[in-house]
Design a protein around this motif. Sequence first.
Motif, mmCIF file in Angstrom:
data_model
loop_
_atom_site.group_PDB
_atom_site.id
_atom_site.type_symbol
_atom_site.label_atom_id
_atom_site.label_comp_id
_atom_site.label_asym_id
_atom_site.label_seq_id
_atom_site.Cartn_x
_atom_site.Cartn_y
_atom_site.Cartn_z
ATOM 1 N N GLY A 204 7.095 -27.756 -42.043
ATOM 2 C CA GLY A 204 6.973 -26.344 -41.712
ATOM 3 C C GLY A 204 5.647 -25.947 -41.100
ATOM 4 N N ALA A 205 4.810 -26.925 -40.771
ATOM 5 C CA ALA A 205 3.518 -26.611 -40.153
ATOM 6 C C ALA A 205 3.703 -26.302 -38.672
ATOM 7 C CB ALA A 205 2.548 -27.770 -40.324
ATOM 8 N N ALA A 206 2.882 -25.388 -38.181
ATOM 9 C CA ALA A 206 2.799 -25.150 -36.735
ATOM 10 C C ALA A 206 1.749 -26.100 -36.186
ATOM 11 C CB ALA A 206 2.416 -23.705 -36.458
ATOM 12 N N VAL A 207 2.141 -26.968 -35.254
ATOM 13 C CA VAL A 207 1.237 -27.980 -34.713
ATOM 14 C C VAL A 207 0.899 -27.626 -33.280
ATOM 15 C CG1 VAL A 207 0.888 -30.415 -34.197
ATOM 16 C CG2 VAL A 207 2.251 -29.748 -36.196
ATOM 17 N N ILE A 208 -0.398 -27.477 -32.997
ATOM 18 C CA ILE A 208 -0.857 -27.253 -31.618
ATOM 19 C C ILE A 208 -1.463 -28.557 -31.134
ATOM 20 C CG2 ILE A 208 -2.417 -25.990 -30.097
ATOM 21 C CD1 ILE A 208 -1.479 -24.401 -33.364
ATOM 22 N N TYR A 209 -0.890 -29.110 -30.086
ATOM 23 C CA TYR A 209 -1.260 -30.444 -29.620
ATOM 24 C C TYR A 209 -1.879 -30.339 -28.230
ATOM 25 C CZ TYR A 209 -0.761 -35.498 -28.897
ATOM 26 O OH TYR A 209 -1.012 -36.828 -28.688
ATOM 27 N N ILE A 210 -3.184 -30.600 -28.142
ATOM 28 C CA ILE A 210 -3.899 -30.572 -26.864
ATOM 29 C C ILE A 210 -3.996 -31.997 -26.331
ATOM 30 C CG2 ILE A 210 -6.057 -29.990 -25.707
ATOM 31 C CD1 ILE A 210 -6.586 -27.944 -27.895
ATOM 32 N N SER A 211 -3.533 -32.201 -25.111
ATOM 33 C CA SER A 211 -3.583 -33.547 -24.548
ATOM 34 C C SER A 211 -3.563 -33.474 -23.033
ATOM 35 C CB SER A 211 -2.402 -34.387 -25.045
ATOM 36 O OG SER A 211 -2.446 -35.685 -24.478
ATOM 37 N N HIS A 212 -4.108 -34.530 -22.412
ATOM 38 C CA HIS A 212 -4.035 -34.674 -20.960
ATOM 39 C C HIS A 212 -2.970 -35.688 -20.567
ATOM 40 C CE1 HIS A 212 -7.492 -32.191 -20.488
ATOM 41 N NE2 HIS A 212 -8.310 -33.025 -21.078
ATOM 42 N N ARG A 213 -2.354 -36.308 -21.554
ATOM 43 C CA ARG A 213 -1.375 -37.362 -21.279
ATOM 44 C C ARG A 213 0.031 -36.765 -21.350
ATOM 45 N NH1 ARG A 213 -4.085 -42.434 -24.687
ATOM 46 N NH2 ARG A 213 -6.014 -42.480 -23.487
ATOM 47 N N LEU A 214 0.624 -36.538 -20.187
ATOM 48 C CA LEU A 214 1.914 -35.864 -20.132
ATOM 49 C C LEU A 214 3.015 -36.700 -20.772
ATOM 50 C CD1 LEU A 214 1.877 -34.261 -16.568
ATOM 51 C CD2 LEU A 214 1.027 -33.357 -18.735
ATOM 52 N N GLN A 215 2.868 -37.999 -20.720
ATOM 53 C CA GLN A 215 3.866 -38.862 -21.352
ATOM 54 C C GLN A 215 3.903 -38.613 -22.857
ATOM 55 O OE1 GLN A 215 3.052 -43.032 -20.857
ATOM 56 N NE2 GLN A 215 5.126 -43.659 -21.400
ATOM 57 N N GLU A 216 2.731 -38.457 -23.472
ATOM 58 C CA GLU A 216 2.669 -38.159 -24.901
ATOM 59 C C GLU A 216 3.247 -36.780 -25.192
ATOM 60 O OE1 GLU A 216 -1.445 -40.595 -25.988
ATOM 61 O OE2 GLU A 216 -1.327 -38.430 -26.225
ATOM 62 N N VAL A 217 2.888 -35.819 -24.362
ATOM 63 C CA VAL A 217 3.357 -34.444 -24.570
ATOM 64 C C VAL A 217 4.882 -34.399 -24.549
ATOM 65 C CG1 VAL A 217 3.443 -32.153 -23.516
ATOM 66 C CG2 VAL A 217 1.266 -33.374 -23.681
ATOM 67 N N ARG A 218 5.460 -35.082 -23.586
ATOM 68 C CA ARG A 218 6.922 -35.068 -23.491
ATOM 69 C C ARG A 218 7.561 -35.742 -24.693
ATOM 70 N NH1 ARG A 218 10.093 -33.325 -19.854
ATOM 71 N NH2 ARG A 218 8.455 -32.989 -18.321
ATOM 72 N N GLU A 219 6.873 -36.719 -25.267
ATOM 73 C CA GLU A 219 7.426 -37.438 -26.418
ATOM 74 C C GLU A 219 7.325 -36.645 -27.714
ATOM 75 O OE1 GLU A 219 6.651 -41.612 -28.913
ATOM 76 O OE2 GLU A 219 5.726 -41.308 -26.944
ATOM 77 N N ILE A 220 6.242 -35.865 -27.880
ATOM 78 C CA ILE A 220 5.971 -35.271 -29.185
ATOM 79 C C ILE A 220 6.208 -33.767 -29.245
ATOM 80 C CG2 ILE A 220 3.515 -34.817 -28.756
ATOM 81 C CD1 ILE A 220 5.032 -36.177 -32.026
ATOM 82 N N ALA A 221 6.100 -33.057 -28.111
ATOM 83 C CA ALA A 221 6.064 -31.594 -28.158
ATOM 84 C C ALA A 221 7.435 -30.960 -27.970
ATOM 85 C CB ALA A 221 5.097 -31.060 -27.103
ATOM 86 N N ASP A 222 7.611 -29.762 -28.559
ATOM 87 C CA ASP A 222 8.814 -28.949 -28.373
ATOM 88 C C ASP A 222 8.615 -27.906 -27.271
ATOM 89 O OD1 ASP A 222 10.255 -30.038 -30.725
ATOM 90 O OD2 ASP A 222 8.617 -29.093 -31.830
ATOM 91 N N ARG A 223 7.406 -27.418 -27.139
ATOM 92 C CA ARG A 223 7.091 -26.349 -26.198
ATOM 93 C C ARG A 223 5.704 -26.607 -25.622
ATOM 94 N NH1 ARG A 223 8.290 -20.903 -25.090
ATOM 95 N NH2 ARG A 223 10.153 -21.084 -26.362
ATOM 96 N N ALA A 224 5.435 -26.081 -24.440
ATOM 97 C CA ALA A 224 4.115 -26.252 -23.822
ATOM 98 C C ALA A 224 3.644 -24.938 -23.220
ATOM 99 C CB ALA A 224 4.152 -27.323 -22.746
ATOM 100 N N THR A 225 2.345 -24.717 -23.335
ATOM 101 C CA THR A 225 1.683 -23.600 -22.668
ATOM 102 C C THR A 225 0.560 -24.174 -21.813
ATOM 103 O OG1 THR A 225 2.185 -21.974 -24.383
ATOM 104 C CG2 THR A 225 0.263 -21.537 -23.006
ATOM 105 N N VAL A 226 0.433 -23.698 -20.587
ATOM 106 C CA VAL A 226 -0.562 -24.218 -19.655
ATOM 107 C C VAL A 226 -1.644 -23.168 -19.422
ATOM 108 C CG1 VAL A 226 -0.988 -25.114 -17.341
ATOM 109 C CG2 VAL A 226 1.151 -25.666 -18.513
ATOM 110 N N LEU A 227 -2.922 -23.597 -19.578
ATOM 111 C CA LEU A 227 -4.072 -22.758 -19.251
ATOM 112 C C LEU A 227 -4.730 -23.293 -17.981
ATOM 113 C CD1 LEU A 227 -5.987 -22.197 -22.632
ATOM 114 C CD2 LEU A 227 -4.443 -20.627 -21.488
ATOM 115 N N ARG A 228 -5.204 -22.383 -17.164
ATOM 116 C CA ARG A 228 -6.038 -22.770 -16.021
ATOM 117 C C ARG A 228 -7.045 -21.662 -15.788
ATOM 118 N NH1 ARG A 228 -2.572 -23.159 -12.165
ATOM 119 N NH2 ARG A 228 -3.210 -21.468 -10.753
#
Length: 849
Positions: A204-228
């Motif tokens: 039940g934890a909310a996990v915020i995952y910061i990464s530059h590796r898109l392969q990892e993000v696609r494997e682990i994340a449910d949703r993504a937000t992009v900052l620029r």
Amino acid sequence: MTAIERVSQSVPIAEAKPIGLRLANVWKRFGGVVAVKDVSFTAMAGEVHALLGENGAGKSTLMGIASGDVRPDAGTIEICGHSIERLTVAQAQRRGLTIVHQHPAVLPDLTVAENMLLAIPSDLRRGNGRKLDWVASQLERVGCTIHPRVRMAEVGVAQRQLIELAKALAVEPKVLVLDEPTAPLTADLVELLFEKVRAAASRGAAVIYISHRLQEVREIADRATVLRDGEVRGSAPISEMSDEEMLRLIVGRTVTSIFPPKGAGLKAGGTKLTVRNLSGGAFHDVNMTAQAGEIVGIAGISGNGQSEFLRSLAGLLDATGEALLGDNAIKLGNPEAASKAGVTFMSADRHKEGLFMSLSVRENAALSALSRFAQFGTVRRRIEDQRVEEQRAALAIRTPSIEANVASLSGGNQQKVILARALLAHAALVLAEEPTAGVDVGARSEIYRILREVADRGTAVVIVSSDMLELEGLCDRVIVFSRGHVVGELSGSEVTEEKIGRTMVTATAHRRVQERASHRVRAESPSFAHRLRRFAAGDYAPSVALAVLILVLGAYATSVNLRFVSSFNIEKILLLTAALSFVGFGQMCVILTGGIDVSVGPLVGLSVVISSFFFTEESVALTMAIGLLAMFGAGAVVGLANGSLVRFGNFTSVAATLGVYIIIQGVSVILRPQPGGSIDGDVISFVQTTVGGIPIAFVVAIVLGVGLEVALRYTRWGLSIRAVGSNEQSSARIGVRTDWTVISAFLACSVLTVVGGVMVMSQLGIGDANQGIGYTLSSIAAVVLGGASLFGGRGAFIGVLFGAVLIQEINSVTTFLSLSESWQYWFIGCITLIAVAIYSQARRAHKEE
């Protein structure tokens, strides 16, 4: 309009899941730079929410705001339904938010256990049992093989990251922030990390995952937000966006390829690297070559010797065998010789080993090439500026000026500065350890391009990387390490992620479990020689050395003059020791925080002067009580003044306490222009009371020293002052109240100095403003002799006690040996220098072991 833009611009629907973290309309400026601009961000319980963006996009700043480490200029923060206006790190932690920092918030002078226990208050720890057992269980939970008693300075980058993860998971957080957690980890450890992340989300934890590796993000994340550029550019479920869409939003343009085309061939006339039978502590009989114009990758599971091999080629680790650049041998174990031979090393830890963080971009880039810009021994600044500016433009280093401090740059641009240094120095061999660790996608593609251009110019490039996709896309050949040996070599079309992984797994899979178990056994049951070296590098070895020296010096003095061990002389030495010990204990409190207090000497004198007005033969008990309060009140004022000047006035400790030193001495001289005011004999007798020939004051000093030592090791105050001295920034990030800690250290120093002043009062018997000045240097000498580091974080109060005994013994011995007073200074000065040299060498040797 893309899927991610459509989703991010649509009206949000009612969420079925509770909110873990909500940031609304958050702003943060640093000077004239807007780091975060009107950002709203929501992370739901039970989800892994990826936060993407280039270095400098505002991701870490935003999460720093969420964790209480950075205070926003505007906006609201809500953790698990609780809105908090002035959030601190401790408050965020108690609300259930923990963060795994990209650069672990570790305290190098504390042990692994102390790091974890200080970061996690007792009421937040999950589980029961002894503290060390609890720490060991948390480390084992994340696959960390380090023993809890190991000092953090001895721990490698990957294991530090696992310890940081263990700290975060130990409280079973409701909101877990992971900032580039896999940058230093190998594939097997990444798998373990993902397992823990999924488990946290399933709880039940909310996990915020910061990464530059898109392969990892696609494997682990449910949703993504992009900052620029500090703004939200889009947010959507991972399943509804493509890699191309994410990349375009991250870098602001279409990225066609991350990796540049591989080299067309080897470069004639370039310098070739040849390695023959190279062996070191973690690798054996390595043979390899790297041709000019070629990029050679080194792969392997963490701990198989590949990093140590690379560092040995750079001269940073001792090795045997032969390494040649062309026909010239590289002198092993000598980084200066390696650099002169044309070797440039890019460390995985650019902050600690790659850059001089207090210097400018220009100074960092030009450092290895100053001789190329010099004429008659003087650097031609115009030429230097021109060459550095050319590299800034060629490498697209984003900086307002080459005179900007390199610490202000993003990670990718800092890495480019290191590459600029290699290019300016005309390196013949570039050694890169994890060249894109913590670097965003845009900067990563630029670094790959630069490395390929370096190779195409005729330079041999050797990289160690834990990212098999990076090795596949960049390298012409890949050498695989296992157990410190080369077990495979791939070239051309064979250099694929699949074949690299298969070679690594085939060579190492059968030993992983056994290796981890053996690491634990070795850590828990080290050899006698290892335990001896560890003790020699610890905080108590100096105390043992001083005790032996005290006995040897006493035995020699007694053999020359038997009166040295007379009861009168021993009593005198112990009384003088008690006075110096109290002042030394106070000095130790400040030095542990990384400061120094030069005002202790005049404060001793002021204490004596004040006592001369209140402890005369005519004084009654009430007068003496008032005098005692005046002495300690003056000490408290001095301590608070020193601490406030350092923390709130931004004075260095030397500048602040030097100014206070002069003021105190002036006050003392005004009060007693000439010595006067005899101290009551009964008061002197009381202070100098003995039992069996041993002064009670000396016994009090021993008890106080032991008590302070226990507090230093086992109380939060003690851990905090060591933590601040070890790394103040990391201390603040784990919730230590750094301002209060430093002020309390100065306050304790002044109060303990006044206790020493009471002892000096009984020895002088008269008010004299000038008799305490010598205690400034004596107290520092006692602390240094006791093994404390003047940089802070390390030391023992027991060592200060032994240091005080040795100093007073030397003063007495010179008298009995009929030597002049100058010999006291020579002996103490020489012994202090020798002690510092021995302590430093012992600690350095153990760290390199």
